[in-house]
Design an enzyme around this catalytic site. Structure first.
Site, PDB file in Angstrom:
ATOM      1  N   HIS A  42       9.020  -3.011   3.455  1.00  0.00           N
ATOM      2  CA  HIS A  42       8.573  -3.656   1.929  1.00  0.00           C
ATOM      3  C   HIS A  42      10.162  -3.924   1.760  1.00  0.00           C
ATOM      4  O   HIS A  42      10.013  -4.716   0.303  1.00  0.00           O
ATOM      5  CB  HIS A  42       8.041  -2.337   1.407  1.00  0.00           C
ATOM      6  CG  HIS A  42       6.532  -2.221   2.260  1.00  0.00           C
ATOM      7  ND1 HIS A  42       6.860  -1.349   3.049  1.00  0.00           N
ATOM      8  CD2 HIS A  42       5.298  -2.669   2.393  1.00  0.00           C
ATOM      9  CE1 HIS A  42       5.514  -0.884   3.874  1.00  0.00           C
ATOM     10  NE2 HIS A  42       4.808  -1.804   2.797  1.00  0.00           N
ATOM     11  N   GLY A  69       4.637 -10.394   4.290  1.00  0.00           N
ATOM     12  CA  GLY A  69       5.763 -10.200   5.631  1.00  0.00           C
ATOM     13  C   GLY A  69       5.303 -10.478   6.374  1.00  0.00           C
ATOM     14  O   GLY A  69       3.877 -10.982   6.792  1.00  0.00           O
ATOM     15  N   MET A 100       1.168  -1.528   0.032  1.00  0.00           N
ATOM     16  CA  MET A 100       0.285  -0.437   0.316  1.00  0.00           C
ATOM     17  C   MET A 100       1.055   1.643  -0.052  1.00  0.00           C
ATOM     18  O   MET A 100       0.365   2.390   0.355  1.00  0.00           O
ATOM     19  CB  MET A 100      -0.727  -0.208   1.689  1.00  0.00           C
ATOM     20  CG  MET A 100      -1.771  -1.120   1.384  1.00  0.00           C
ATOM     21  SD  MET A 100      -3.535  -1.379   2.104  1.00  0.00           S
ATOM     22  CE  MET A 100      -2.877  -0.674   3.540  1.00  0.00           C
ATOM     23  N   SER A 128       6.755  -0.373   9.822  1.00  0.00           N
ATOM     24  CA  SER A 128       4.994  -0.328   9.685  1.00  0.00           C
ATOM     25  C   SER A 128       4.783   1.212   9.126  1.00  0.00           C
ATOM     26  O   SER A 128       4.950   2.537  10.196  1.00  0.00           O
ATOM     27  CB  SER A 128       4.057  -0.808  10.835  1.00  0.00           C
ATOM     28  OG  SER A 128       2.650  -0.261  10.045  1.00  0.00           O
TER      29      SER A 128
END
Ligand code: AMP
Length: 281
Positions: free
Chosen positions: A37, A146, A30, A184
């Site tokens: 990521h 993940g 996203m 995050s």
């Protein structure tokens, strides 16, 4: 690195690569990218000939009172981070993915009514739907997820099995900040003080791991110790702390060989999740 916004063009490029015998690795995201990521992208790079990353803030996976509108969107920065790591970024507009007459939902029954699903009804149907759609567009040979989002990974694996997607699901370890906080995109919401206190999630996971290493197998006792620790943190409010079977995600009473310790904790107005595998050595 090509940046593509349409489904048609993405499919054409992928079809050409596939007809040349190339293997496609895919990382759905996203955006608001960080080293977590990138670790998925780099793993995909090692395993495949072509690496595709999608950036799409999926409206279907946000509840009406959740943070869809304020979710961090840092597309330019994301493109800069990805350069040199992947071959193609698929970054569609919302209408490209979900035109007005869109009406299909994918629901994975079972693992979608425990843990995070209790406080986020409809979330995992939103995730499964967008991932199914992205698999239909990108046709990857392998897709990378993940471990931080353990429940999501269980659900995607089941969807792939149930619907016979010809995709190998690859799980990648959780990447953490130097103090242990899981990276995050939502960490950006934390104030300085909250950021300091957010490390309690990782401390809790590690203390549970130590209890297991010292011979504790009783899930209730481990859970209680963790809840005590979290209660002592002023900005923390527990959504859930559960010790579950890592496949079914159902709670276990005692840790036979291994189990998954999962938690969701509000730090102020930010809901953070984390998990760790507990193993009896
Ligand atoms: P998101 O953009 O939050 O939807 O995440 C996209 C993918 O990156 C998901 O498969 C996540 O599980 C994964 N991911 C997010 N944070 C981390 C992390 N700290 N370490 C490893 N993978 C992560």
């Amino acid at each position: 690195m090509e940046i593509i916004e349409t489904i048609d063009k993405t499919r054409k490029i992928i079809a050409k690569a596939k007809s040349a015998g190339k293997k496609i690795g895919f990382v759905p995201t996203m955006g608001a990218l960080h080293a977590g990521h990138l670790s998925l992208v780099d793993r995909a790079r090692r395993d495949n000939d072509v690496v595709v990353v999608s950036i799409f803030v999926n409206p279907l996976q946000f509840g009406p009172r959740e943070d869809f509108h304020k979710y961090p969107r840092t597309v330019k920065n994301d493109f800069a981070l990805l350069r040199g790591h992947c071959d193609m970024v698929f970054a569609p507009a919302s209408r490209e993915m979900f035109p007005d007459d869109y009406s299909t939902r994918v629901e994975v029954k079972g693992p979608d009514d425990v843990l995070c699903a209790r406080s986020r009804p409809g979330h995992f149907a939103g995730v499964a739907t967008v991932v199914a759609k992205l698999f239909g567009i990108v046709s990857p040979d392998r897709a990378y997820f993940g471990q931080k989002d353990a429940q999501q990974a269980v659900i995607i694996r089941k969807m792939v099995r149930d619907l016979n997607f010809p995709v190998e699901v690859v799980m990648c370890p959780t990447i953490r900040e130097s103090d242990g906080l899981a990276m995050s995109s939502r960490n950006a919401y934390l104030s300085g003080r909250q950021r300091g206190e957010a490390v309690v999630l990782f401390q809790g996971l590690k203390s549970a791991e130590r209890m297991v290493a010292a011979g504790q197998k009783d899930a209730l006792k481990i859970r209680r110790a963790l809840l005590d620790l979290l209660r002592r943190t002023p900005s923390a409010r527990v959504d859930y702390v559960e010790i579950v079977d890592k496949h079914s995600l159902r709670p276990v009473r005692s840790i036979a060989k291994e189990a998954l310790l999962c938690m969701a904790v509000w730090i102020g107005k930010t809901r953070l999740i984390d998990n760790i595998e507990l193993k009896i050595m």
